[in-house]
Design a protein around this motif. Structure first.
Motif, PDB file in Angstrom:
ATOM      1  N   ALA A   7       0.841  -1.200   0.000  1.00 63.33           N
ATOM      2  CA  ALA A   7       0.000   0.000   0.000  1.00 63.33           C
ATOM      3  C   ALA A   7       0.878   1.251   0.000  1.00 63.33           C
ATOM      4  O   ALA A   7       1.647   1.478   0.940  1.00 63.33           O
ATOM      5  N   GLU A   8       0.778   2.036  -1.042  1.00 64.41           N
ATOM      6  CA  GLU A   8       1.514   3.297  -1.171  1.00 64.41           C
ATOM      7  C   GLU A   8       0.986   4.312  -0.165  1.00 64.41           C
ATOM      8  O   GLU A   8      -0.213   4.567  -0.097  1.00 64.41           O
ATOM      9  N   GLY A   9       1.895   4.914   0.624  1.00 61.81           N
ATOM     10  CA  GLY A   9       1.481   5.854   1.657  1.00 61.81           C
ATOM     11  C   GLY A   9       1.299   7.281   1.189  1.00 61.81           C
ATOM     12  O   GLY A   9       0.716   8.089   1.911  1.00 61.81           O
ATOM     13  N   ARG A  24      11.101   5.912  -9.075  1.00 67.27           N
ATOM     14  CA  ARG A  24      10.044   4.952  -8.765  1.00 67.27           C
ATOM     15  C   ARG A  24       9.343   5.392  -7.483  1.00 67.27           C
ATOM     16  O   ARG A  24       9.924   6.102  -6.659  1.00 67.27           O
ATOM     17  N   SER A  25       8.119   4.977  -7.334  1.00 66.76           N
ATOM     18  CA  SER A  25       7.342   5.334  -6.155  1.00 66.76           C
ATOM     19  C   SER A  25       7.843   4.552  -4.945  1.00 66.76           C
ATOM     20  O   SER A  25       8.616   3.589  -5.072  1.00 66.76           O
ATOM     21  N   GLY A  29       9.467   0.826  -4.979  1.00 64.96           N
ATOM     22  CA  GLY A  29      10.735   0.549  -4.316  1.00 64.96           C
ATOM     23  C   GLY A  29      10.598  -0.538  -3.272  1.00 64.96           C
ATOM     24  O   GLY A  29      11.475  -1.406  -3.135  1.00 64.96           O
ATOM     25  N   TYR A  30       9.490  -0.517  -2.530  1.00 65.55           N
ATOM     26  CA  TYR A  30       9.250  -1.537  -1.506  1.00 65.55           C
ATOM     27  C   TYR A  30       9.092  -2.907  -2.157  1.00 65.55           C
ATOM     28  O   TYR A  30       9.620  -3.921  -1.661  1.00 65.55           O
ATOM     29  N   ALA A  31       8.373  -2.945  -3.264  1.00 67.86           N
ATOM     30  CA  ALA A  31       8.182  -4.215  -3.972  1.00 67.86           C
ATOM     31  C   ALA A  31       9.518  -4.787  -4.438  1.00 67.86           C
ATOM     32  O   ALA A  31       9.741  -6.011  -4.379  1.00 67.86           O
ATOM     33  N   GLU A  32      10.426  -3.914  -4.885  1.00 68.47           N
ATOM     34  CA  GLU A  32      11.759  -4.382  -5.301  1.00 68.47           C
ATOM     35  C   GLU A  32      12.502  -5.014  -4.132  1.00 68.47           C
ATOM     36  O   GLU A  32      13.159  -6.049  -4.279  1.00 68.47           O
ATOM     37  N   THR A  33      12.410  -4.396  -2.961  1.00 67.56           N
ATOM     38  CA  THR A  33      13.062  -4.953  -1.774  1.00 67.56           C
ATOM     39  C   THR A  33      12.452  -6.290  -1.404  1.00 67.56           C
ATOM     40  O   THR A  33      13.174  -7.252  -1.077  1.00 67.56           O
ATOM     41  N   LEU A  34      11.136  -6.385  -1.440  1.00 67.42           N
ATOM     42  CA  LEU A  34      10.477  -7.658  -1.129  1.00 67.42           C
ATOM     43  C   LEU A  34      10.923  -8.762  -2.085  1.00 67.42           C
ATOM     44  O   LEU A  34      11.211  -9.894  -1.668  1.00 67.42           O
TER      45      LEU A  34
END
Length: 275
Positions: A7-9, A24-25, A29-34
């Protein structure tokens, strides 16, 4: 296969500004880390602040929800904030586990009945120094493999002042009494950290660069030169930590991706094991 909703904050405007500076949003970026932690994950992105956006699938189809950072303030009752509070309460009611980073922690706390305020000390940036595990934190699955105290990437002005009922604080430091917490709300288990285990150093550098004038104005950095030197050190790090310039500026705890992302990796392990 574990299925995660990111979920984008940020609001639409905030997301656009971050994409312009970082490429990138925060959700992307979070998805890349995951994916770097577990390439087998099935990941969807969602922007609950955006009234026009729709969930890619029913909440019940997800094993976990991640909430990113944000430039918003959760105590300001604007639609981009209240929509996210409502969304997270739906997640809690659905019983889906949640992991929140920075804004994600603050949003979770408020959605569960707690309170967030501006930090009376100052903004914490670019590191949360000497984050210290509580007695509960030393044995908590979220912090497995963490030392008793560590440094982490951080940028936030707001802090938790009142926690939801039955919360367990697992980490703190001199800047924030709540650096990490666990609580239950509705049927959901919530883990949150006030720092940013999901950030790569160049991504943090782009945020510092975009906010340079305001950070210098509020004395988060002593001078523009100090900020530029920090940005240069972070930019030179890359994703693999090669050829770092000004290495003495960067704490050892943030240099290695495995170390930086411990809390997220432990949350994914918890999801995989069924809690």
């Amino acid at each position: 296969m574990v299925r995660v909703l990111v979920a984008e904050g940020n609001s639409n405007d905030g997301r656009r500004q971050i994409i312009e500076s970082a490429g990138r949003s925060m959700a992307e970026g979070y998805a890349e880390t995951l994916r770097a932690i577990d390439p087998t994950l099935a990941i969807n992105l969602f922007s609950p602040a955006d009234e026009a956006d729709r969930l890619p699938a029913p909440l019940s189809s997800y094993d976990g929800v991640v909430v990113t950072g944000s430039s918003l303030h959760v105590y300001r009752t604007e639609p981009a904030v209240t929509r996210q509070i409502d969304f997270l309460r739906e997640v809690f009611d659905a019983g889906v586990p949640v992991f929140g980073s920075c804004w994600g922690l603050q949003l979770g706390v408020v959605a569960a009945g707690g309170t967030v305020i501006p930090n009376p000390k100052r903004r914490e940036v670019p590191f949360a120094r000497s984050v210290t595990l509580t007695a509960a934190g030393k044995t908590h699955q979220m912090h497995q493999s963490r030392p008793a105290a560590f440094d982490a990437l951080a940028i936030h002005l707001d802090v938790v002042s009142v926690l939801p009922p039955d919360s367990v604080v697992t980490a703190f430091n001199d800047m924030a009494a709540v650096q990490a917490v666990e609580f239950r709300s509705g049927r959901s288990l919530f883990w949150g950290v006030q720092y940013h285990p999901e950030f790569e150093l160049p991504y943090m550098a782009s945020i510092l660069r975009r906010n340079a004038s305001s950070l210098v104005a509020e004395a988060a950095f002593s001078s523009e030169g100090e900020l530029v030197e920090m940005v240069d050190a972070m930019d030179s790090h890359g994703n693999d930590g090669d050829r770092v310039r000004h290495p003495s500026l960067l704490p050892d705890d943030v240099l290695d991706r495995h170390t930086r992302t411990i809390e997220i990796a432990n949350w994914l392990k918890m999801l995989s094991s069924g809690g």
